[in-house]
Design an enzyme around this catalytic site. Structure first.
Site, mmCIF file in Angstrom:
data_model
loop_
_atom_site.group_PDB
_atom_site.id
_atom_site.type_symbol
_atom_site.label_atom_id
_atom_site.label_comp_id
_atom_site.label_asym_id
_atom_site.label_seq_id
_atom_site.Cartn_x
_atom_site.Cartn_y
_atom_site.Cartn_z
ATOM 1 C CG HIS A 71 43.843 32.257 40.481
ATOM 2 N ND1 HIS A 71 43.800 33.002 39.327
ATOM 3 C CD2 HIS A 71 42.890 32.780 41.301
ATOM 4 C CE1 HIS A 71 42.849 33.918 39.433
ATOM 5 N NE2 HIS A 71 42.284 33.821 40.624
ATOM 6 C CG ASP A 73 43.953 30.478 36.074
ATOM 7 O OD1 ASP A 73 44.250 30.577 37.279
ATOM 8 O OD2 ASP A 73 42.854 30.035 35.693
ATOM 9 C CG ASP A 103 40.553 37.277 39.735
ATOM 10 O OD1 ASP A 103 41.154 36.557 40.542
ATOM 11 O OD2 ASP A 103 39.569 36.904 39.089
ATOM 12 C CD GLU A 135 40.019 30.722 40.857
ATOM 13 O OE1 GLU A 135 39.094 30.805 41.673
ATOM 14 O OE2 GLU A 135 40.060 31.440 39.828
ATOM 15 C CD GLU A 136 39.555 33.389 37.171
ATOM 16 O OE1 GLU A 136 38.355 33.087 37.301
ATOM 17 O OE2 GLU A 136 40.070 34.369 37.712
ATOM 18 C CD GLU A 163 40.610 34.468 43.903
ATOM 19 O OE1 GLU A 163 40.360 35.528 43.285
ATOM 20 O OE2 GLU A 163 40.810 33.378 43.339
ATOM 21 C CG HIS A 357 36.352 37.564 35.964
ATOM 22 N ND1 HIS A 357 35.599 36.435 36.107
ATOM 23 C CD2 HIS A 357 37.472 37.340 36.678
ATOM 24 C CE1 HIS A 357 36.239 35.567 36.892
ATOM 25 N NE2 HIS A 357 37.384 36.105 37.248
HETATM 26 ZN ZN ZN Z 1 40.608 34.904 41.142
#
Ligand code: ZN
Length: 384
Positions: A71, A73, A103, A135-136, A163, A357
């Site tokens: 992903h 984003d 990520d 995705e997030e 991931e 994150h």
């Molecule tokens: Zn991810």
């Protein structure tokens, strides 16, 4: 491939592709690189025109092949205390810092560097790349993309979702479905409870039903389930409603989530709730006020990845990484959506979910190198 990966990653980190912002510049940059490597690309955009998935194919046309997916984003950096600019990659002690390094732009960078190394004329199977949006915030891009792939009749045999797993093989994860249920009743004076429809009370009854269902889900756990806990769970995250002690609450809402270990459980819960609302709660509400209502808003539904007995993706990645164990994890990914389309899917990528994150997110150069090594071995398998 290792040096190119780090150079590409530096470029990707500089695009602040937070889910709330457009990803088109980064997608355009990636499309340019894949086209330069000889790939055929198409974009599939969202309704706002500010986001797009990129899908690319190297090598022969035709069915099957391998898909590398990630992903585009990243999560926001607001309210996080970073030691350096999150959108400018910095290297310290073998670690590459920046939002999205683990990520999951690290994997995307390795995949694009890999594409640049392959001679497409020598590929014996199609090699596909999918870079998705949003995705997030509920896997919106991948959901859109799998529809598009089905329409175009593109069905890779095997998908590797990169991931961050520290290059461990992940063959299953629970789904994650988030909902907000809104209750709208009839306000009135607290001294006359029967003259109103108390939204807070209906919310409480709804929550009680959710808690009953949570217990009923336990014995439904699949035999030999490897998840912890082994069954589908329900969590009540937030309850809000009403204005004061002496006023019948006119509005209330409940935020709740469900993490299904199997798709049938999600259906079971949804049907049970719909029946309870239709046959019990609404008739009680409507006896006092016709306009009272209960609506459930879907915030996000991330499909689970069911561990399969036969999984060619798992077997391939085991061969490429030399690992002979496969695990399940608690975090959700886009993998389940690709599985629904009929692909064999694993999650395997560089970096640790521990760093995802967080402020000062990083990936180690060592992890990126391991990913490059896996892809290099994939290249050998895919070329004649
Ligand atoms: Zn991810």
């Amino acid at each position: 491939m290792r040096d190119q990966t780090i150079d590409i990653l530096r470029d990707l980190i500089a695009y602040p592709t937070v889910s709330s912002e457009s990803n088109l510049q980064m997608i355009g940059h990636l499309a340019g690189q894949l086209e330069a490597a000889g790939a055929r690309c198409f974009l599939s955009g969202d309704d706002t025109g500010s986001k797009a998935n990129l899908f690319a194919t190297l090598g022969p046309d035709g069915p099957g092949g391998i898909l590398l997916s990630g992903h585009s984003d990243v999560v926001p950096v607001l309210d996080q205390d970073w030691s350096s600019d999150p959108f400018e990659m910095t290297e310290r002690d073998g670690r590459l810092y920046g939002r999205g390094t683990c990520d999951m732009k690290g994997f995307i960078a390795a995949a694009v560097a890999f594409a640049g190394q392959i001679d497409p004329a020598r590929l014996i199977r199609p090699l596909h790349f999918a870079f998705t949006y949003d995705e997030e915030v509920g896997c919106l891009g991948a959901r859109h993309l799998v529809g598009e792939l089905a329409q175009r009749n593109i069905l890779p045999d095997i998908a590797i979702i990169g991931e961050p797993t520290e290059m461990r093989i992940i063959e299953g994860h629970k789904g994650c479905c988030e909902y907000t249920t809104h209750f709208s009743g009839l306000e009135g004076h607290g001294s006359l409870p029967d003259a109103g429809v108390n939204a807070a009370e209906y919310a409480a009854r709804y929550v009680s039903r959710l808690m009953e269902l949570r217990e009923q889900l336990k014995p439904r756990a699949p035999q030999n389930s490897r998840f912890d806990p082994p069954w589908t769970t329900i969590n009540i995250g937030r309850i809000a409603g009403g204005v004061a002690h002496n006023v019948i609450a006119g509005k209330a809402e409940v935020d709740w989530e469900m993490r299904p270990v199997q798709k049938a459980d999600a259906e079971f819960v949804k049907q049970a709730l719909a029946a309870y609302v239709r046959h019990t709660l609404l008739p009680d509400m409507h006896a006092v006020c016709n306009h009272a209502e209960i609506t459930t808003e879907t915030i996000g539904e991330v499909t689970g990845l069911d561990p399969m007995h036969d999984n060619a993706a798992r077997d391939l990645v085991a061969e490429l990484t030399g690992s002979n164990s496969a695990d399940v994890v608690s975090f959700g990914t886009e993998a389940g959506l690709f599985q629904e389309l009929g692909m064999n899917v694993v999650v395997c990528g560089p970096g640790s979910i521990e760093q995802a994150h967080k402020p000062d997110e990083f990936i180690t150069v060592e992890q990126l190198n391991k990913c490059c090594d896996m892809l290099a071995r994939l290249g050998i398998k895919l070329t004649a």
